[in-house]
Design a protein around this motif. Structure first.
Motif, PDB file in Angstrom:
ATOM      1  N   GLY A  67      13.152   2.123  -6.840  1.00  0.00           N
ATOM      2  CA  GLY A  67      12.046   1.280  -6.601  1.00  0.00           C
ATOM      3  C   GLY A  67      11.087   0.849  -7.866  1.00  0.00           C
ATOM      4  N   TYR A  68      10.697   2.014  -8.466  1.00  0.00           N
ATOM      5  CA  TYR A  68       9.646   1.965  -9.556  1.00  0.00           C
ATOM      6  C   TYR A  68      10.107   1.374 -10.472  1.00  0.00           C
ATOM      7  CZ  TYR A  68       6.098   3.276 -13.033  1.00  0.00           C
ATOM      8  OH  TYR A  68       5.122   3.192 -13.921  1.00  0.00           O
ATOM      9  N   TYR A  69      11.560   1.470 -11.149  1.00  0.00           N
ATOM     10  CA  TYR A  69      12.115   1.038 -12.102  1.00  0.00           C
ATOM     11  C   TYR A  69      12.725  -0.361 -11.917  1.00  0.00           C
ATOM     12  CZ  TYR A  69      12.655   6.265 -12.799  1.00  0.00           C
ATOM     13  OH  TYR A  69      12.674   7.481 -13.051  1.00  0.00           O
ATOM     14  N   GLN A  70      13.186  -0.608 -10.639  1.00  0.00           N
ATOM     15  CA  GLN A  70      13.983  -1.893 -10.328  1.00  0.00           C
ATOM     16  C   GLN A  70      12.665  -2.915 -10.393  1.00  0.00           C
ATOM     17  OE1 GLN A  70      15.413  -0.480  -6.884  1.00  0.00           O
ATOM     18  NE2 GLN A  70      17.597  -0.606  -7.566  1.00  0.00           N
ATOM     19  N   ARG A  71      11.488  -2.519 -10.110  1.00  0.00           N
ATOM     20  CA  ARG A  71      10.336  -3.550  -9.883  1.00  0.00           C
ATOM     21  C   ARG A  71       9.943  -3.888 -11.388  1.00  0.00           C
ATOM     22  NH1 ARG A  71       9.478  -2.103  -4.333  1.00  0.00           N
ATOM     23  NH2 ARG A  71       8.862   0.227  -5.112  1.00  0.00           N
ATOM     24  N   ARG A  72      10.198  -3.157 -12.351  1.00  0.00           N
ATOM     25  CA  ARG A  72       9.724  -3.475 -13.797  1.00  0.00           C
ATOM     26  C   ARG A  72      10.919  -3.828 -14.485  1.00  0.00           C
ATOM     27  NH1 ARG A  72       6.797  -0.009 -11.112  1.00  0.00           N
ATOM     28  NH2 ARG A  72       4.800   0.206 -11.698  1.00  0.00           N
ATOM     29  N   GLN A  73      12.113  -3.414 -14.377  1.00  0.00           N
ATOM     30  CA  GLN A  73      13.358  -3.543 -15.224  1.00  0.00           C
ATOM     31  C   GLN A  73      14.104  -4.579 -14.589  1.00  0.00           C
ATOM     32  OE1 GLN A  73      14.677  -2.948 -18.180  1.00  0.00           O
ATOM     33  NE2 GLN A  73      16.546  -3.546 -17.579  1.00  0.00           N
TER      34      GLN A  73
ATOM     35  N   GLN B  14       0.765  -1.020   0.123  1.00  0.00           N
ATOM     36  CA  GLN B  14       0.075  -0.012  -0.072  1.00  0.00           C
ATOM     37  C   GLN B  14       0.743   1.189   0.125  1.00  0.00           C
ATOM     38  OE1 GLN B  14      -0.830   2.029   2.948  1.00  0.00           O
ATOM     39  NE2 GLN B  14      -2.018   3.492   1.745  1.00  0.00           N
ATOM     40  N   GLN B  15       1.990   1.354   0.882  1.00  0.00           N
ATOM     41  CA  GLN B  15       2.865   2.411   0.804  1.00  0.00           C
ATOM     42  C   GLN B  15       3.501   2.611  -0.556  1.00  0.00           C
ATOM     43  OE1 GLN B  15       4.871   0.654   4.190  1.00  0.00           O
ATOM     44  NE2 GLN B  15       3.520   1.913   5.667  1.00  0.00           N
ATOM     45  N   ILE B  16       4.028   1.404  -1.004  1.00  0.00           N
ATOM     46  CA  ILE B  16       4.553   1.554  -2.352  1.00  0.00           C
ATOM     47  C   ILE B  16       3.744   2.213  -3.502  1.00  0.00           C
ATOM     48  CG2 ILE B  16       5.576   0.086  -4.178  1.00  0.00           C
ATOM     49  CD1 ILE B  16       6.992  -1.693  -2.251  1.00  0.00           C
ATOM     50  N   GLY B  17       2.447   1.748  -3.093  1.00  0.00           N
ATOM     51  CA  GLY B  17       1.301   2.188  -4.239  1.00  0.00           C
ATOM     52  C   GLY B  17       1.286   3.655  -4.127  1.00  0.00           C
ATOM     53  N   VAL B  18       1.237   4.350  -2.857  1.00  0.00           N
ATOM     54  CA  VAL B  18       1.206   5.792  -2.849  1.00  0.00           C
ATOM     55  C   VAL B  18       2.297   6.413  -3.366  1.00  0.00           C
ATOM     56  CG1 VAL B  18       1.156   7.674  -1.000  1.00  0.00           C
ATOM     57  CG2 VAL B  18      -0.072   5.533  -0.454  1.00  0.00           C
ATOM     58  N   LEU B  19       3.579   5.848  -3.252  1.00  0.00           N
ATOM     59  CA  LEU B  19       4.819   6.405  -4.014  1.00  0.00           C
ATOM     60  C   LEU B  19       4.534   6.477  -5.465  1.00  0.00           C
ATOM     61  CD1 LEU B  19       7.921   5.095  -1.494  1.00  0.00           C
ATOM     62  CD2 LEU B  19       7.080   7.401  -1.787  1.00  0.00           C
ATOM     63  N   GLU B  20       4.185   5.343  -6.068  1.00  0.00           N
ATOM     64  CA  GLU B  20       4.459   5.075  -7.261  1.00  0.00           C
ATOM     65  C   GLU B  20       3.161   6.109  -7.974  1.00  0.00           C
ATOM     66  OE1 GLU B  20       6.076   0.682  -8.027  1.00  0.00           O
ATOM     67  OE2 GLU B  20       4.063   1.141  -8.873  1.00  0.00           O
ATOM     68  N   ASN B  21       2.064   5.914  -7.336  1.00  0.00           N
ATOM     69  CA  ASN B  21       0.988   7.065  -7.868  1.00  0.00           C
ATOM     70  C   ASN B  21       1.343   8.443  -7.991  1.00  0.00           C
ATOM     71  OD1 ASN B  21      -0.612   4.810  -8.608  1.00  0.00           O
ATOM     72  ND2 ASN B  21      -1.827   5.138  -6.404  1.00  0.00           N
TER      73      ASN B  21
ATOM     74  N   MET C  48       3.379  13.352 -10.499  1.00  0.00           N
ATOM     75  CA  MET C  48       4.387  14.513 -10.395  1.00  0.00           C
ATOM     76  C   MET C  48       5.058  14.670 -11.753  1.00  0.00           C
ATOM     77  SD  MET C  48       3.771  16.097  -7.636  1.00  0.00           S
ATOM     78  CE  MET C  48       4.912  17.340  -7.766  1.00  0.00           C
ATOM     79  N   ASN C  49       5.660  13.368 -12.370  1.00  0.00           N
ATOM     80  CA  ASN C  49       6.328  13.288 -13.516  1.00  0.00           C
ATOM     81  C   ASN C  49       5.459  13.697 -14.802  1.00  0.00           C
ATOM     82  OD1 ASN C  49       8.541  13.397 -11.854  1.00  0.00           O
ATOM     83  ND2 ASN C  49       9.600  11.558 -12.941  1.00  0.00           N
ATOM     84  N   PHE C  50       4.372  12.737 -14.834  1.00  0.00           N
ATOM     85  CA  PHE C  50       3.885  12.707 -16.158  1.00  0.00           C
ATOM     86  C   PHE C  50       2.498  13.242 -16.325  1.00  0.00           C
ATOM     87  CE2 PHE C  50       6.718   9.123 -14.841  1.00  0.00           C
ATOM     88  CZ  PHE C  50       7.704   9.313 -15.823  1.00  0.00           C
ATOM     89  N   THR C  51       2.212  14.315 -15.612  1.00  0.00           N
ATOM     90  CA  THR C  51       0.947  15.125 -15.912  1.00  0.00           C
ATOM     91  C   THR C  51       1.402  16.521 -15.881  1.00  0.00           C
ATOM     92  OG1 THR C  51       0.487  15.339 -13.675  1.00  0.00           O
ATOM     93  CG2 THR C  51      -0.604  13.335 -14.647  1.00  0.00           C
ATOM     94  N   ASN C  52       0.338  17.266 -16.848  1.00  0.00           N
ATOM     95  CA  ASN C  52       0.894  18.654 -17.087  1.00  0.00           C
ATOM     96  C   ASN C  52       0.776  19.549 -15.745  1.00  0.00           C
ATOM     97  OD1 ASN C  52       1.318  18.195 -19.747  1.00  0.00           O
ATOM     98  ND2 ASN C  52      -0.899  18.499 -20.288  1.00  0.00           N
ATOM     99  N   LYS C  53      -0.160  19.220 -14.963  1.00  0.00           N
ATOM    100  CA  LYS C  53      -0.248  20.109 -13.717  1.00  0.00           C
ATOM    101  C   LYS C  53       0.976  20.479 -13.050  1.00  0.00           C
ATOM    102  CE  LYS C  53      -3.163  20.521  -9.997  1.00  0.00           C
ATOM    103  NZ  LYS C  53      -4.096  19.768  -8.788  1.00  0.00           N
ATOM    104  N   PHE C  54       1.960  19.390 -13.123  1.00  0.00           N
ATOM    105  CA  PHE C  54       3.332  19.578 -12.241  1.00  0.00           C
ATOM    106  C   PHE C  54       4.398  19.856 -13.203  1.00  0.00           C
ATOM    107  CE2 PHE C  54       0.105  17.299  -9.877  1.00  0.00           C
ATOM    108  CZ  PHE C  54      -0.082  18.287  -8.675  1.00  0.00           C
ATOM    109  N   GLY C  55       4.240  20.492 -14.197  1.00  0.00           N
ATOM    110  CA  GLY C  55       5.302  20.518 -15.232  1.00  0.00           C
ATOM    111  C   GLY C  55       6.345  21.541 -14.599  1.00  0.00           C
TER     112      GLY C  55
END
Ligand code: SF4
Length: 405
Positions: free
Chosen positions: A347-353, A319-326, A331-338
């Protein structure tokens, strides 16, 4: 409505934090049309590198597909929404060399080398190396992964530090992050390393900020330092000071960011995302402060049960990892926080790559010169200064990472 309220509250919280920051220097975040134009130019660079690396047109197409797949393995289909422009270069992340530079081209060629070995151009064996250059530190942080070695007698002389750097550079490396202990306690050694090193590598310091005054920032910049990763674990000064067990810890973070920015060093903040800290509201307050301080990057590091945290229940739950990933995606991939700093979240990259350290693209060299898979995985595997450095490196790589393979 609740989210808006939380964001507003986060902004109010950070505006209450009185900082002494001179915000005249700092990064520019690019979005929209300018971003698209830069991305188009980057695509031309990729083509140029591919044409330089291989003769065969079929391999050109395959290698382009390889790069696209590689990117998808990290981020899926998410589109890049911002880049950081600083000191004439465009950056997509803390551990990728800035475009437009020869180092960026070498970085791409080095990745292509994993797809099909390249003979036509020089490639780097490593992307980034963490090298702990001192055991000394004035702080006593809750999470310190070098806790067992802290403030013991130094093992490596300045000349040996330089020899370690030379051996790594002989293999080819894009970035070297000088850490510790507190690396700035060994300021003269850093200057010697920077002055003697080959200029083809970007050097960073990983610091608590302690002693990064204006004089030192200026000397480091003049010697060729690229940037500083400065640890900050809470947006409230007292909480950061308590975490770091040092009453002036927050003061030194502010000083360090200001002095580094004023001397055109790239700045990043590094946050240990503890269970107690993780909430959307806290993360937003932290990002408001990071924006106010004018750093280019924020790094999320998940706590690991090593060093001072050994045998402690610090690993995050799903659940805590989910909060961080969301939060990272928002922050990185929406216009609002450009115009907020770019977040790097391993952790995000390591879990995928999977893990890119453990001898693949990086290693951690500790204060004895011994090689370890990464700063959080302490399994000594021979010494960089040993005659069998190469075979030990191969052993380390074949053992791989025990957490993310
Ligand atoms: S984490 Fe870094 S700053 Fe903190 S005690 Fe350890 S070496 Fe020092």
């Amino acid at each position: 409505m609740i989210a808006e309220f939380k964001e507003k509250k986060a902004q109010e919280t950070t505006s209450l934090i009185s900082t002494t920051i001179d915000t005249s220097n700092g990064p520019k975040f690019i979005n929209g049309l300018r971003l698209k134009l830069v991305q188009l130019k980057i695509k031309f660079t990729l083509l140029k590198v591919i044409l330089k690396c291989y003769y065969n047109p079929i391999v050109w197409i395959q290698s382009l597909r390889y790069l696209i797949k590689l990117r998808r393995r990290f981020l899926g289909n998410i589109k890049v929404h911002k880049m950081v422009y600083i000191n004439g270069k465009y950056h997509i992340g803390l551990y990728t060399p800035g475009w437009n530079s020869s180092l960026y081209e070498k970085f791409i060629a080095s990745n292509l080398n994993d797809f099909k070995p390249i003979k036509l151009v020089e490639v780097n064996r490593f992307n980034n190396i963490f090298f702990a250059i001192t055991k000394k530190c004035a702080l006593q942080c809750e999470h310190c992964f070098e806790w067992d070695n802290l403030n013991k007698k130094e093992t490596l002389s300045d000349d040996q530090l330089m020899e370690v750097v030379k051996r790594i550079q002989d293999k080819g490396v894009s970035q070297i992050h000088l850490s510790g202990g507190e690396p700035l306690i060994r300021m003269d050694a850093i200057l010697k390393i920077l002055n003697h090193a080959d200029k083809s590598t970007n050097f960073w310091v990983v610091t608590s900020g302690f002693k990064l005054n204006n004089t030192n920032a200026k000397r480091l910049k003049e010697a060729g330092l690229k940037g500083a990763v400065i640890s900050l674990d809470h947006f409230i000064p007292e909480k950061h000071n308590t975490f770091r067990n040092f009453k002036d810890a927050f003061y030194w973070v502010e000083e360090a960011v200001k002095n580094a920015n004023n001397n055109n060093l790239i700045t990043a903040l590094s946050l240990c995302t503890t269970k107690d800290f993780i909430s959307e509201e806290n993360l937003m307050s932290y990002m408001e402060l990071a924006k106010k301080l004018k750093v280019s990057f924020v790094q999320f590091l998940e706590p690991k049960a090593v060093g001072h945290y050994v045998n402690k229940d610090v690993l995050l739950n799903p659940q805590q990892i989910g909060v961080l990933e969301n939060f990272f995606i928002k922050m990185n991939f929406t216009n609002k926080f450009g115009n907020y700093p770019l977040i790097t979240y391993h952790g995000y990259y390591q879990r995928r790559q999977g893990c890119l350290s453990a001898g693949k693209k990086g290693i951690y060299i500790d204060t004895d010169g011994d090689m370890n898979p990464c700063p959080f995985c302490h399994k000594k595997n021979g010494n960089v200064l040993d005659s069998n450095f190469n075979s030990n490196l191969n052993i380390l790589q074949s053992a791989g990472c025990s957490s993310y393979n």
